[in-house]
Design a protein around this motif. Structure first.
Motif, PDB file in Angstrom:
ATOM      1  N   LEU A   1     138.324  69.124   0.961  1.00 56.55           N
ATOM      2  CA  LEU A   1     139.886  69.182   0.921  1.00 56.55           C
ATOM      3  C   LEU A   1     140.298  67.940   1.860  1.00 56.55           C
ATOM      4  N   GLY A   2     139.786  67.534   2.906  1.00 59.65           N
ATOM      5  CA  GLY A   2     140.120  66.675   3.932  1.00 59.65           C
ATOM      6  C   GLY A   2     140.272  65.350   2.988  1.00 59.65           C
ATOM      7  N   PHE A   3     139.374  64.963   2.150  1.00 59.68           N
ATOM      8  CA  PHE A   3     139.236  63.733   1.257  1.00 59.68           C
ATOM      9  C   PHE A   3     140.665  63.629   0.410  1.00 59.68           C
ATOM     10  N   VAL A   4     140.722  65.039  -0.384  1.00 63.90           N
ATOM     11  CA  VAL A   4     141.541  65.000  -0.972  1.00 63.90           C
ATOM     12  C   VAL A   4     143.324  64.751  -0.310  1.00 63.90           C
ATOM     13  N   LYS A   5     143.289  65.294   0.721  1.00 60.60           N
ATOM     14  CA  LYS A   5     144.549  64.946   1.549  1.00 60.60           C
ATOM     15  C   LYS A   5     144.682  63.816   1.932  1.00 60.60           C
ATOM     16  N   SER A   6     143.835  62.866   2.318  1.00 58.11           N
ATOM     17  CA  SER A   6     143.850  61.503   2.650  1.00 58.11           C
ATOM     18  C   SER A   6     144.131  60.652   1.499  1.00 58.11           C
ATOM     19  N   THR A   7     143.496  60.774   0.293  1.00 59.67           N
ATOM     20  CA  THR A   7     143.637  60.205  -0.930  1.00 59.67           C
ATOM     21  C   THR A   7     144.945  60.668  -1.426  1.00 59.67           C
ATOM     22  N   ALA A   8     145.510  61.492  -1.285  1.00 51.84           N
ATOM     23  CA  ALA A   8     146.855  61.979  -2.017  1.00 51.84           C
ATOM     24  C   ALA A   8     147.978  61.380  -0.905  1.00 51.84           C
ATOM     25  N   LEU A   9     147.654  61.200   0.159  1.00 48.69           N
ATOM     26  CA  LEU A   9     148.600  60.579   1.030  1.00 48.69           C
ATOM     27  C   LEU A   9     148.682  58.962   0.672  1.00 48.69           C
ATOM     28  N   VAL A  10     147.672  58.463   0.642  1.00 47.55           N
ATOM     29  CA  VAL A  10     147.486  57.048   0.312  1.00 47.55           C
ATOM     30  C   VAL A  10     148.328  56.940  -1.127  1.00 47.55           C
ATOM     31  N   GLY A  11     147.849  57.587  -2.059  1.00 49.38           N
ATOM     32  CA  GLY A  11     148.454  57.580  -3.191  1.00 49.38           C
ATOM     33  C   GLY A  11     149.713  57.531  -3.341  1.00 49.38           C
ATOM     34  N   THR A  12     150.474  58.597  -2.644  1.00 44.34           N
ATOM     35  CA  THR A  12     151.915  58.842  -2.399  1.00 44.34           C
ATOM     36  C   THR A  12     152.711  57.941  -1.906  1.00 44.34           C
ATOM     37  N   LEU A  13     152.178  57.329  -0.767  1.00 40.09           N
ATOM     38  CA  LEU A  13     152.660  56.334  -0.305  1.00 40.09           C
ATOM     39  C   LEU A  13     152.690  55.036  -1.131  1.00 40.09           C
TER      40      LEU A  13
END
Length: 65
Positions: A30-42
């Motif tokens: 889940l931590g990796f998903v949160k990080s990549t989703a944040l970068v992708g959203t920005l």
């Protein structure tokens, strides 16, 4: 000229979608998903307006709202 921002926004959107699918399948944490989703959203919010903006008509400055 607009192909580079389109590619960047597509890449950013894939950073949001694919990690979520991989988490759903139980392949990543889940931590990796949160990080990549944040970068992708920005990245998506930065890249998408560059190619989705539209040209205003010539008389748009004369219209009073």
């Amino acid at each position: 000229m607009r192909n580079v921002p389109k590619l960047a926004s597509l890449l950013a959107l894939s950073l949001v979608v694919f990690p979520c699918l991989l988490f759903f399948l139980g392949l990543i944490e889940l931590g990796f998903v949160k990080s990549t989703a944040l970068v992708g959203t920005l990245g998506w919010f930065i890249a998408t307006p560059l190619w989705m903006s539209r040209d205003l008509p010539l008389d748009a400055s004369e219209v009073e709202i």
